[in-house]
Motif scaffolding. Structure first.
Motif, mmCIF file in Angstrom:
data_model
loop_
_atom_site.group_PDB
_atom_site.id
_atom_site.type_symbol
_atom_site.label_atom_id
_atom_site.label_comp_id
_atom_site.label_asym_id
_atom_site.label_seq_id
_atom_site.Cartn_x
_atom_site.Cartn_y
_atom_site.Cartn_z
ATOM 1 N N ILE A 88 0.832 -1.200 0.000
ATOM 2 C CA ILE A 88 0.000 0.000 0.000
ATOM 3 C C ILE A 88 0.871 1.256 0.000
ATOM 4 N N SER A 89 1.934 1.245 0.800
ATOM 5 C CA SER A 89 2.822 2.405 0.893
ATOM 6 C C SER A 89 3.444 2.735 -0.457
ATOM 7 N N THR A 90 3.917 1.709 -1.157
ATOM 8 C CA THR A 90 4.628 1.927 -2.419
ATOM 9 C C THR A 90 3.677 2.149 -3.583
ATOM 10 N N ALA A 91 2.719 1.238 -3.737
ATOM 11 C CA ALA A 91 1.872 1.258 -4.933
ATOM 12 C C ALA A 91 0.795 2.332 -4.884
ATOM 13 N N PHE A 92 0.330 2.683 -3.699
ATOM 14 C CA PHE A 92 -0.747 3.665 -3.597
ATOM 15 C C PHE A 92 -0.249 5.025 -3.116
ATOM 16 N N THR A 93 0.197 5.100 -1.867
ATOM 17 C CA THR A 93 0.546 6.394 -1.284
ATOM 18 C C THR A 93 1.695 7.065 -2.040
ATOM 19 N N GLY A 94 2.811 6.357 -2.160
ATOM 20 C CA GLY A 94 3.961 6.937 -2.840
ATOM 21 C C GLY A 94 3.695 7.249 -4.296
ATOM 22 N N GLN A 95 2.991 6.359 -4.984
ATOM 23 C CA GLN A 95 2.725 6.561 -6.408
ATOM 24 C C GLN A 95 1.765 7.719 -6.628
ATOM 25 N N ALA A 96 0.736 7.831 -5.797
ATOM 26 C CA ALA A 96 -0.217 8.926 -5.952
ATOM 27 C C ALA A 96 0.471 10.275 -5.773
ATOM 28 N N ILE A 97 1.313 10.394 -4.752
ATOM 29 C CA ILE A 97 2.014 11.656 -4.496
ATOM 30 C C ILE A 97 2.980 11.971 -5.632
ATOM 31 N N ALA A 98 3.717 10.965 -6.097
ATOM 32 C CA ALA A 98 4.686 11.184 -7.173
ATOM 33 C C ALA A 98 3.997 11.641 -8.456
ATOM 34 N N VAL A 99 2.899 10.988 -8.803
ATOM 35 C CA VAL A 99 2.171 11.355 -10.027
ATOM 36 C C VAL A 99 1.602 12.766 -9.907
ATOM 37 N N ALA A 100 1.059 13.098 -8.742
ATOM 38 C CA ALA A 100 0.458 14.416 -8.553
ATOM 39 C C ALA A 100 1.495 15.526 -8.723
ATOM 40 N N PHE A 101 2.692 15.345 -8.163
ATOM 41 C CA PHE A 101 3.707 16.384 -8.288
ATOM 42 C C PHE A 101 4.360 16.372 -9.675
ATOM 43 N N ASP A 102 4.392 15.222 -10.333
ATOM 44 C CA ASP A 102 4.826 15.206 -11.734
ATOM 45 C C ASP A 102 3.878 16.035 -12.589
ATOM 46 N N ARG A 103 2.602 15.936 -12.302
ATOM 47 C CA ARG A 103 1.622 16.753 -13.027
ATOM 48 C C ARG A 103 1.794 18.230 -12.700
#
Length: 264
Positions: A88-103
């Motif tokens: 959950i930490s890697t696939a959801f939380t970390g990925q969501a934050i990374a994608v949002a700031f990439d955008r």
């Protein structure tokens, strides 16, 4: 036409414009994108805190400290549960934050203007997440083994299948969250949801303190379904209900991301 071509060859002999840049093949672009995403994941201090340090601390602490009534083999209860939390930490939380700031910073928009297809961008991120989850499973499994955890080899195989399904589900949900809301909102919401999902997953653990009805409600959530399915897999049992719940949540996340995902 032939004379014009001959004149061009006379004016500009082969090698004049070396190295003659052209788009790389899709596999090479995908490999480069995967390498970039993996480096970004492993170099991010917050990501490492979520993906490595917190799960390791929880496995060691919950196994050694006499908290709750989990019997003599506490490590067999907590290792699968913490593995689920690490996913959950890697696939959801970390990925969501990374994608949002990439955008937010326009990185995804610029990538979208390159020769790399959109599916290649998503695949690069997904492969990086899968690699980190694989490393997490090995690390947490090794620590669990040192603490006395002895799962059956077939249980490990079943567990790997459940982890793969759970990773796909939470990547889809992470892309849905990170690809639709503002970066600041995603940062706050993703961290809040991490605690909520961790608590719901903990409610599925075998203990007399949790009513059966509450455990079944928790199993309807993606974190509860993953925790229970992974725990059962390690005991050579297949939790078809949990697998179905994960599949449904994964489908919802994927369809939602396809419908509402924004590159900027």
């Amino acid at each position: 036409m032939t004379d014009a071509t001959g004149a061009e060859q006379a004016l500009f002999p082969p090698g004049t414009f070396a190295p003659d840049p052209r788009p790389s093949s899709v596999p090479r672009m995908l490999a480069a994108q995967y390498g970039l995403e993996l480096k970004l994941l492993l170099r991010n201090g917050e990501q490492l805190l979520l993906t490595m340090f917190i799960p390791i601390t929880l496995v060691i602490g919950l196994t050694l400290l006499p908290l709750g009534d989990f019997g003599a083999h506490r490590v067999a209860t907590f290792v699968p549960a913490i593995m689920a939390l690490a996913v959950i930490s890697t696939a959801f939380t970390g990925q969501a934050i990374a994608v949002a700031f990439d955008r937010r910073y326009g990185a995804l928009k610029r990538l979208g203007a390159t020769a790399l297809p959109v599916w290649g961008i998503i695949a690069g991120k997904a492969l990086a997440v899968v690699t980190v989850v694989f490393l997490q499973a090995i690390l947490l499994g090794g620590i669990g083994f040192a603490l006395g955890w002895r799962p059956h080899p077939m249980g490990l195989l079943l567990g790997a299948v459940v982890i793969a399904l759970g990773t796909a589900t939470f990547v889809a949900l992470g892309l849905l969250l990170g690809g639709t809301l503002k970066a600041e909102v995603v940062l706050a919401l993703a961290n809040l949801l991490w605690f909520v999902l961790a608590g719901l997953g903990a409610l599925t653990l075998e203990t007399q303190a949790i009513p059966s009805a509450v455990r079944w409600v928790a199993r309807l959530t993606p974190s509860g379904a993953l925790t229970e399915a992974l725990s059962q897999a390690m005991t050579l049992s297949v939790d078809w209900f949990g697998i179905a719940v994960l599949a449904v949540w994964g489908t919802i996340g994927a369809l939602g991301a396809l419908r509402w995902f924004k590159f900027s």
